[in-house]
Design a protein around this motif. Structure first.
Motif, mmCIF file in Angstrom:
data_model
loop_
_atom_site.group_PDB
_atom_site.id
_atom_site.type_symbol
_atom_site.label_atom_id
_atom_site.label_comp_id
_atom_site.label_asym_id
_atom_site.label_seq_id
_atom_site.Cartn_x
_atom_site.Cartn_y
_atom_site.Cartn_z
ATOM 1 N N ILE A 70 -3.565 3.908 11.880
ATOM 2 C CA ILE A 70 -2.734 3.673 10.758
ATOM 3 C C ILE A 70 -2.768 5.309 10.026
ATOM 4 C CG2 ILE A 70 -3.298 1.278 10.844
ATOM 5 C CD1 ILE A 70 -5.060 1.955 8.463
ATOM 6 N N THR A 71 -1.491 5.301 9.043
ATOM 7 C CA THR A 71 -1.458 6.543 8.195
ATOM 8 C C THR A 71 -2.389 6.408 7.204
ATOM 9 O OG1 THR A 71 0.106 5.258 6.772
ATOM 10 C CG2 THR A 71 1.166 6.177 8.850
ATOM 11 N N ARG A 72 -2.507 7.565 6.597
ATOM 12 C CA ARG A 72 -3.693 7.811 5.601
ATOM 13 C C ARG A 72 -3.395 7.055 4.301
ATOM 14 N NH1 ARG A 72 -4.309 14.441 5.730
ATOM 15 N NH2 ARG A 72 -3.761 14.695 7.925
ATOM 16 N N SER A 73 -1.865 6.984 4.108
ATOM 17 C CA SER A 73 -1.473 6.175 2.801
ATOM 18 C C SER A 73 -2.025 5.021 2.861
ATOM 19 C CB SER A 73 -0.031 6.394 2.498
ATOM 20 O OG SER A 73 0.541 5.892 3.312
ATOM 21 N N ARG A 74 -1.642 4.167 4.230
ATOM 22 C CA ARG A 74 -2.044 2.652 4.505
ATOM 23 C C ARG A 74 -3.569 2.478 4.586
ATOM 24 N NH1 ARG A 74 -0.456 -0.696 9.873
ATOM 25 N NH2 ARG A 74 -1.277 -2.547 9.020
ATOM 26 N N LEU A 75 -4.141 3.506 5.068
ATOM 27 C CA LEU A 75 -5.793 3.269 4.937
ATOM 28 C C LEU A 75 -6.156 3.299 3.297
ATOM 29 C CD1 LEU A 75 -8.463 3.349 6.325
ATOM 30 C CD2 LEU A 75 -8.246 5.643 6.272
#
Lengths: 163, 163
Positions: free
Chosen positions: A71-76
């Motif tokens: 997943i993307t860093r921002s989603r994480l």
């Protein structure tokens, strides 16, 4: 590409692709609903707890956790912030990298995972593995490894966790 | 269920499930990014245009469109509202059912779909079918049909498009 005839899917590929889209969407929805209902968390959060629980010291760098989870860093970041509110994960600064952060599974988070696991496994079995022969399971594994390895080459810059 | 030992996944199932999660997430991201970049729409929207384009009169009831796409009604409403803003779809009241609404693909939407299709097919081929033998494609199709049919029985009330 505009000058050459597109390589349209043949009938078998077309059928497979449509079945793939339907099944993956239904399975994702099924697993998510079960976890939401019985454990109060979506599947993504559950997977994060699993990765942490299997890591030495039940801790992992945020960058690695994003890569494992695809997943993307921002989603994480968003997910970990929510898990922190629940008291299931806490964030610490990384000892060896001033810019890095580490996510740590708390004792409470570990217990939440233990409690959620049986129902989740039952949902996955009932929707997938109980329906497949061992041969189908093996072929599905091969296919999925091939696809994942092709799409996530080491160093690919456009992968979710590098964005 | 709390009184019986959970039926944990065996090693092969565990490996397959993790590969499945990685591959489906990466493939969904890949297809979505390509369409966003080259055609300005996410994969869900593209699929809606495809369903409409194949329907007689390029029109379909909203309830049926949700079922075909395996998404919730509220997600469909949101998507169709966006597609209307783009001028690709318009909504009409249903002639035979006062409560029903119909989504209609506009000429402009059809042209947008025609323009987007070659790049999309190339992305799906490159990420999936070009990597698989015809036998693997056939087995994948069987598996996905089995999973989808099991999860979406006629009359299931908790399915996305019935919520």
């Amino acid at each position: 590409m505009a000058t050459t005839e597109p390589r349209w899917l043949d009938t078998e590929q077309q059928r497979t692709w449509r079945a793939y889209m339907a099944a993956t969407q239904l399975l994702s929805d099924h697993v998510d609903r079960q976890l939401q209902r019985d454990a109060g968390m979506p599947h993504t959060y559950y997977s994060l707890l699993v990765w942490l629980s299997e890591s030495p010291g039940r801790r992992m760098r945020m960058t690695e956790l994003a890569e494992r989870s695809k997943i993307t860093r921002s989603r994480l970041s968003h997910a970990v912030a929510r898990l922190e509110e629940d008291g299931w994960v806490r964030r610490e600064d990384c000892a060896t990298d001033r810019r890095g952060q580490v996510a740590v599974l708390t004792e409470e988070g570990f217990r939440a995972l233990e409690k959620a696991a049986p129902g989740h496994v039952e949902a996955v079995r009932g929707a997938l593995f109980d329906r497949l022969t061992p041969e189908q399971t093996a072929v599905l594994g091969e296919i999925m490894r091939t696809v994942a390895e092709n799409l996530a080459p080491r160093g690919g810059a456009d992968l979710p966790w590098r964005r």
